[in-house]
Design a protein around this motif. Structure first.
Motif, mmCIF file in Angstrom:
data_model
loop_
_atom_site.group_PDB
_atom_site.id
_atom_site.type_symbol
_atom_site.label_atom_id
_atom_site.label_comp_id
_atom_site.label_asym_id
_atom_site.label_seq_id
_atom_site.Cartn_x
_atom_site.Cartn_y
_atom_site.Cartn_z
ATOM 1 N N SER A 243 71.326 57.476 34.241
ATOM 2 C CA SER A 243 70.954 56.106 33.687
ATOM 3 C C SER A 243 69.680 56.041 32.744
ATOM 4 O O SER A 243 69.569 55.261 31.977
ATOM 5 C CB SER A 243 70.737 54.934 34.608
ATOM 6 O OG SER A 243 71.941 55.019 35.446
ATOM 7 N N ALA A 244 68.646 57.010 33.227
ATOM 8 C CA ALA A 244 67.407 57.100 32.605
ATOM 9 C C ALA A 244 67.741 57.864 31.112
ATOM 10 O O ALA A 244 67.115 57.443 30.246
ATOM 11 C CB ALA A 244 66.326 57.975 33.406
ATOM 12 N N VAL A 245 68.582 58.650 31.168
ATOM 13 C CA VAL A 245 68.771 59.481 30.072
ATOM 14 C C VAL A 245 69.390 58.404 28.876
ATOM 15 O O VAL A 245 69.108 58.256 27.691
ATOM 16 C CB VAL A 245 69.862 60.719 30.201
ATOM 17 C CG1 VAL A 245 70.176 61.079 28.844
ATOM 18 C CG2 VAL A 245 69.085 61.846 30.831
ATOM 19 N N ASN A 246 70.475 57.661 29.316
ATOM 20 C CA ASN A 246 71.254 56.768 28.665
ATOM 21 C C ASN A 246 70.256 55.634 27.790
ATOM 22 O O ASN A 246 70.206 55.309 27.083
ATOM 23 C CB ASN A 246 72.283 55.960 29.399
ATOM 24 C CG ASN A 246 73.424 57.196 29.552
ATOM 25 O OD1 ASN A 246 73.635 57.809 28.910
ATOM 26 N ND2 ASN A 246 73.950 56.781 30.857
ATOM 27 N N MET A 247 69.157 55.370 28.866
ATOM 28 C CA MET A 247 68.419 53.983 28.578
ATOM 29 C C MET A 247 67.452 54.762 27.518
ATOM 30 O O MET A 247 67.208 54.120 26.504
ATOM 31 C CB MET A 247 67.663 53.805 29.740
ATOM 32 C CG MET A 247 66.643 52.552 29.483
ATOM 33 S SD MET A 247 65.732 52.063 30.790
ATOM 34 C CE MET A 247 64.810 53.645 31.530
#
Length: 417
Positions: A243-247
């Motif tokens: 999720s952090a990577v996507n964000m």
């Protein structure tokens, strides 16, 4: 030990971009890189002969090389069949030379990891410190103590009178590549260094920030602070890694796209004027840059290094934004694929193979590097390409770290080093 000393000293030369205000030839930087690639090849053959098995080539090395090989291939096809205006043999030579620098830097990082394992991160850090300190030793005697003290006080605002002794000193102490690259090592020592003891780690952190201050680049300092804030927020809110990577990746990709659109439409300069932002001369450079591209999905680009060479030949400056330069050179669709590959696909790929901590290491490193791409000419700095690849491999490639012990031992026994 001798091999490590030779590596540190030779890499101090390869990682140097400016010395005493003068640009260091790419040929010199690549020369030492090629020497170490040759040494690595000899070491690998020694392992194969002595132990009967070959040194494994990590998949991550292939993944680091793939985007650049595709970009080079795209450029060759474009310039062969649909060449933009001005393209001649000098453009081909520039493209091949720049391409060699990137590939050699990546292979140099792989060999360093193969020979020294994760310790190569510290060895490379020592090389950066040597080039920055050596530059200071040569530069400072040319100026008075009062000038140097004034520099230390005024380095943050950077309000120097053009051609003044203070301006000249700042220009010579601004080593460009090593200073920008030092930010990556500062982040590593603060967040990811689990090898060095507490006292040594804090000493290395202190040295890295002193080097950042001496060769002060706002982009580097702001980049380090923002990345550390991102990491703190992610850790303290228990954000899922993917999720952090996507964000982070999505925010950066959208931001870069909007930045290029604003530049192309002329609104970037209007916004800077409205908010009274100092673009530090970039407005003049950008006014020429926008003539070389258009922001639309059908834009196919001018080919790798075309914009950099055309601008330098015409106005004596490069783009001062590697993000805009890469868009201009590889086109709309390839540009956003390039961003997605590095900012989203690659961190996830590393995480799935080597664990979330390894993915986090690459995520913060590539976030910092692409942050510098926005307003600096850092894409073609040997130290930046080398260190990005280095952190990708040295921190995570455990089989190679174990193998490196045998390689160094066998190589030292054979050569007497």
């Amino acid at each position: 030990m001798i091999l490590k000393i030779l590596y540190v000293l030779s890499m101090a030369v390869s990682l140097t971009l400016k010395f005493n205000g003068q640009q260091i030839s790419y040929d010199i930087q690549m020369l030492f890189g090629m020497i170490w690639i040759l040494i690595g090849a000899v070491g690998a053959m020694a392992v194969q002969v002595i132990h009967g098995h070959s040194v494994p080539i990590p998949r991550i090395l292939i993944e680091l090389l793939i985007p650049w090989i595709l970009i080079f291939a795209f450029t060759l096809i474009l310039w062969t069949f649909w060449p933009p205006e001005l393209v001649n043999e000098q453009y081909f030579s520039r493209m091949i030379g720049n391409g060699m620098l990137i590939i050699i830097a990546i292979l140099n990082a792989f060999v360093g990891t193969m020979l020294f394992g994760s310790k190569v991160i510290n060895l490379s850090f020592y090389s950066l410190v040597i080039t920055i300190v050596a530059n200071m030793i040569v530069v400072l005697p040319q100026y008075s103590l009062a000038t140097f003290l004034s520099y230390l006080i005024q380095v943050v605002p950077g309000n120097y009178i053009w051609q003044s002794p203070l301006w000249s000193l700042a220009d010579k102490l601004e080593t460009q590549g090593p200073t920008m690259t030092m930010g990556m090592y500062a982040i590593y020592f603060i967040w990811f260094d689990h090898i060095d003891g507490s006292i040594k780690r804090h000493l290395l952190i202190g040295i890295s920030f002193v080097c950042l201050y001496i060769g002060f680049k706002r982009t580097a300092v702001v980049g380090v602070i923002l990345v550390l804030i991102f990491m703190w927020l992610i850790d303290n809110h228990n954000v899922n890694f993917r999720s952090a990577v996507n964000m982070i990746g999505t925010v950066m990709i959208v931001f870069f796209g909007v930045y290029i659109y604003l530049l192309d439409s002329g609104n970037l300069e209007r916004l800077a004027s409205f908010f009274e932002l100092d673009m530090m001369g970039r407005a003049t450079i950008y006014s020429y840059l926008v003539q070389l591209f258009s922001f639309n999905p059908l834009y196919i680009g001018k080919g790798f290094t075309y914009v950099a060479k055309t601008m330098y030949d015409s106005i004596g400056f490069e783009a001062h934004s590697e993000i805009v330069r890469m868009y201009s050179e590889i086109g709309f669709v390839p540009f956003f694929v390039w961003l997605y590959y590095y900012l989203i696909f690659f961190p996830k790929s590393i995480s799935s193979k080597y664990g979330n901590q390894a993915g986090r290491m690459f995520l913060v490193t590539v976030t910092y590097v692409f942050g510098t791409f926005l307003t600096e000419n850092t894409l073609m700095t040997y130290s930046m390409q080398y260190s990005l690849a280095l952190f990708s491999m040295a921190y995570i490639y455990k089989p190679l770290v174990k193998q490196s012990v045998a390689i160094v031992k066998d190589f030292a026994d054979e050569t007497g080093l």
